[in-house]
Design a protein around this motif. Sequence first.
Motif, PDB file in Angstrom:
ATOM      1  N   PHE A 261      37.350  39.960  33.496  1.00 19.00           N
ATOM      2  CA  PHE A 261      38.064  38.796  32.969  1.00 19.00           C
ATOM      3  C   PHE A 261      39.559  39.089  32.852  1.00 19.00           C
ATOM      4  N   ALA A 262      39.893  40.275  32.358  1.00 20.09           N
ATOM      5  CA  ALA A 262      41.303  40.652  32.202  1.00 20.09           C
ATOM      6  C   ALA A 262      41.982  40.749  33.566  1.00 20.09           C
ATOM      7  N   ASN A 263      41.263  41.223  34.576  1.00 22.19           N
ATOM      8  CA  ASN A 263      41.810  41.328  35.929  1.00 22.19           C
ATOM      9  C   ASN A 263      42.114  39.943  36.499  1.00 22.19           C
ATOM     10  N   ILE A 264      41.196  39.002  36.307  1.00 18.61           N
ATOM     11  CA  ILE A 264      41.406  37.620  36.773  1.00 18.61           C
ATOM     12  C   ILE A 264      42.606  37.001  36.064  1.00 18.61           C
ATOM     13  N   ASP A 265      42.694  37.287  34.763  1.00 15.39           N
ATOM     14  CA  ASP A 265      43.765  36.714  33.951  1.00 15.39           C
ATOM     15  C   ASP A 265      45.136  37.170  34.442  1.00 15.39           C
ATOM     16  N   ILE A 266      45.287  38.479  34.675  1.00 10.76           N
ATOM     17  CA  ILE A 266      46.593  38.988  35.094  1.00 10.76           C
ATOM     18  C   ILE A 266      46.915  38.565  36.527  1.00 10.76           C
ATOM     19  N   THR A 267      45.896  38.452  37.376  1.00  6.88           N
ATOM     20  CA  THR A 267      46.118  38.004  38.757  1.00  6.88           C
ATOM     21  C   THR A 267      46.603  36.563  38.768  1.00  6.88           C
ATOM     22  N   ARG A 268      46.031  35.717  37.920  1.00  8.86           N
ATOM     23  CA  ARG A 268      46.478  34.324  37.820  1.00  8.86           C
ATOM     24  C   ARG A 268      47.924  34.244  37.343  1.00  8.86           C
ATOM     25  N   MET A 269      48.303  35.148  36.441  1.00 11.13           N
ATOM     26  CA  MET A 269      49.684  35.155  35.954  1.00 11.13           C
ATOM     27  C   MET A 269      50.647  35.515  37.085  1.00 11.13           C
ATOM     28  N   PHE A 270      50.259  36.490  37.905  1.00 14.17           N
ATOM     29  CA  PHE A 270      51.080  36.833  39.068  1.00 14.17           C
ATOM     30  C   PHE A 270      51.181  35.640  40.021  1.00 14.17           C
ATOM     31  N   LEU A 271      50.075  34.939  40.214  1.00 15.42           N
ATOM     32  CA  LEU A 271      50.064  33.772  41.108  1.00 15.42           C
ATOM     33  C   LEU A 271      50.989  32.670  40.606  1.00 15.42           C
ATOM     34  N   GLU A 272      51.085  32.548  39.283  1.00 12.33           N
ATOM     35  CA  GLU A 272      51.935  31.516  38.680  1.00 12.33           C
ATOM     36  C   GLU A 272      53.387  31.953  38.552  1.00 12.33           C
ATOM     37  N   GLY A 273      53.694  33.164  39.029  1.00 14.66           N
ATOM     38  CA  GLY A 273      55.063  33.650  38.984  1.00 14.66           C
ATOM     39  C   GLY A 273      55.479  34.193  37.634  1.00 14.66           C
TER      40      GLY A 273
ATOM     41  N   TYR B   9      44.995  44.011  30.450  1.00  9.59           N
ATOM     42  CA  TYR B   9      44.501  44.628  31.675  1.00  9.59           C
ATOM     43  C   TYR B   9      45.020  46.054  31.639  1.00  9.59           C
ATOM     44  N   VAL B  10      44.135  47.015  31.406  1.00 10.91           N
ATOM     45  CA  VAL B  10      44.572  48.365  31.041  1.00 10.91           C
ATOM     46  C   VAL B  10      44.853  49.265  32.239  1.00 10.91           C
ATOM     47  N   TYR B  11      44.634  48.776  33.463  1.00  7.86           N
ATOM     48  CA  TYR B  11      44.856  49.604  34.638  1.00  7.86           C
ATOM     49  C   TYR B  11      46.205  49.272  35.273  1.00  7.86           C
ATOM     50  N   GLY B  12      46.470  49.901  36.419  1.00  7.33           N
ATOM     51  CA  GLY B  12      47.735  49.665  37.100  1.00  7.33           C
ATOM     52  C   GLY B  12      47.833  48.250  37.646  1.00  7.33           C
ATOM     53  N   PHE B  13      49.041  47.852  37.979  1.00  7.81           N
ATOM     54  CA  PHE B  13      49.300  46.469  38.398  1.00  7.81           C
ATOM     55  C   PHE B  13      49.174  46.265  39.910  1.00  7.81           C
ATOM     56  N   VAL B  14      49.011  47.345  40.688  1.00 10.50           N
ATOM     57  CA  VAL B  14      49.079  47.245  42.149  1.00 10.50           C
ATOM     58  C   VAL B  14      48.007  46.316  42.707  1.00 10.50           C
ATOM     59  N   VAL B  15      46.757  46.510  42.297  1.00 10.36           N
ATOM     60  CA  VAL B  15      45.662  45.714  42.864  1.00 10.36           C
ATOM     61  C   VAL B  15      45.770  44.240  42.478  1.00 10.36           C
ATOM     62  N   PRO B  16      46.003  43.880  41.206  1.00 11.80           N
ATOM     63  CA  PRO B  16      46.187  42.453  40.886  1.00 11.80           C
ATOM     64  C   PRO B  16      47.362  41.820  41.619  1.00 11.80           C
ATOM     65  N   LEU B  17      48.461  42.572  41.741  1.00  9.48           N
ATOM     66  CA  LEU B  17      49.624  42.048  42.442  1.00  9.48           C
ATOM     67  C   LEU B  17      49.319  41.851  43.924  1.00  9.48           C
ATOM     68  N   LEU B  18      48.669  42.832  44.539  1.00 10.62           N
ATOM     69  CA  LEU B  18      48.274  42.723  45.944  1.00 10.62           C
ATOM     70  C   LEU B  18      47.296  41.567  46.145  1.00 10.62           C
ATOM     71  N   THR B  19      46.328  41.453  45.235  1.00 11.23           N
ATOM     72  CA  THR B  19      45.335  40.381  45.332  1.00 11.23           C
ATOM     73  C   THR B  19      45.989  39.010  45.228  1.00 11.23           C
ATOM     74  N   SER B  20      46.941  38.880  44.309  1.00 17.26           N
ATOM     75  CA  SER B  20      47.621  37.586  44.141  1.00 17.26           C
ATOM     76  C   SER B  20      48.392  37.207  45.399  1.00 17.26           C
TER      77      SER B  20
END
Length: 325
Positions: free
Chosen positions: A46-58, A72-83
């Motif tokens: 859930f936290a991963n989805i949340d941070i990815t959506r924030m990246f998508l929204e700028g 989201y307690v891990y690094g930002f690379v994967v959510p940023l790449l996914t977004s």
Amino acid sequence: MQRINFKKFNSVGYFCLGASAVYCLIFIIYSFYWLISPYPNEYREFANIDITRMFLEGKNPYDAVNIPPFFYVYGFVVPLLTSWLYSLISFTHIDLLLFQRFIALFGTILCGWISAKEVKNQTNSIVYAFLTFSITLIVGWSMGLCVALPNTLGVFVMLLTLYKAKRIKTITDICEVSFLTILSFFIKQYFVIVCVPVFIWLLFRSKKQALYYTLFSIFCFICAASFINYLYPAFFSIAIVHHLAVASHSLSHLIKQLAITGLFYFPLLLLFLLIEYNRYKNISGKVIISFNLRKDRNSPLIKLSEMPDIYAISVCVYFIVILRL
């Protein structure tokens, strides 16, 4: 592409192919099971989805104004790449959770590919490479095959780091390995432990290469940390300080996790011990170790009768780290 000559197979070859086929079938079944689950399986998804959506929204998820209630307690690379990837295919209207699970699945396949590639290089056997690929898929499944987390891509970067380190020839190669080492930290923090087996292995190869690797890695981390701290002010507070603040230690939990891990990986650990035993038994009656403290920087610091395998060093290091984590 090399063809498989079935006429040359013995019973071991047929057994390996059969086991590989079974493993791949299990992998496909469980992949489908994980992918069709419509809801997050746990808080971290859930936290991963949340941070990815924030990246998508700028938005900047590491700005004090935008920090979500669930870290989201891990690094930002994967959510940023996914977004970024998701924005390219947003016209397909694929569910974000499903897409992130596909990314995790792809990471598992990459792990299998690079593992099989290394075994193929070492054994020149496509059968053993295929068996390695299928075993890696099963290991990925056991660790949450298609969960929207950075695990599988992080493991791929670690394996790629070891693969590249084993083939270091120039300073450019050392820089590349240093970059991959630091990248692993920003995918999942404790994956940076890959630096330990790389450094130890380089001590058996060249003092100069070990020194350059250390200096380049420190320089790369300082540059990356300075830029990221400016861009994402709260990142290190969440990724490091928060981790240390909530960490707890339980002997019963440790024993339970080691039992589960040991039961699952016991066949692989036994195989590893047998291979290493036979490898060093065939060298000579004794394993001679010495230290070279001379000023010749091109020579190794530690000398063995045979150069140790970087993956064997990694297994030993990671076992000690697992006991601590």
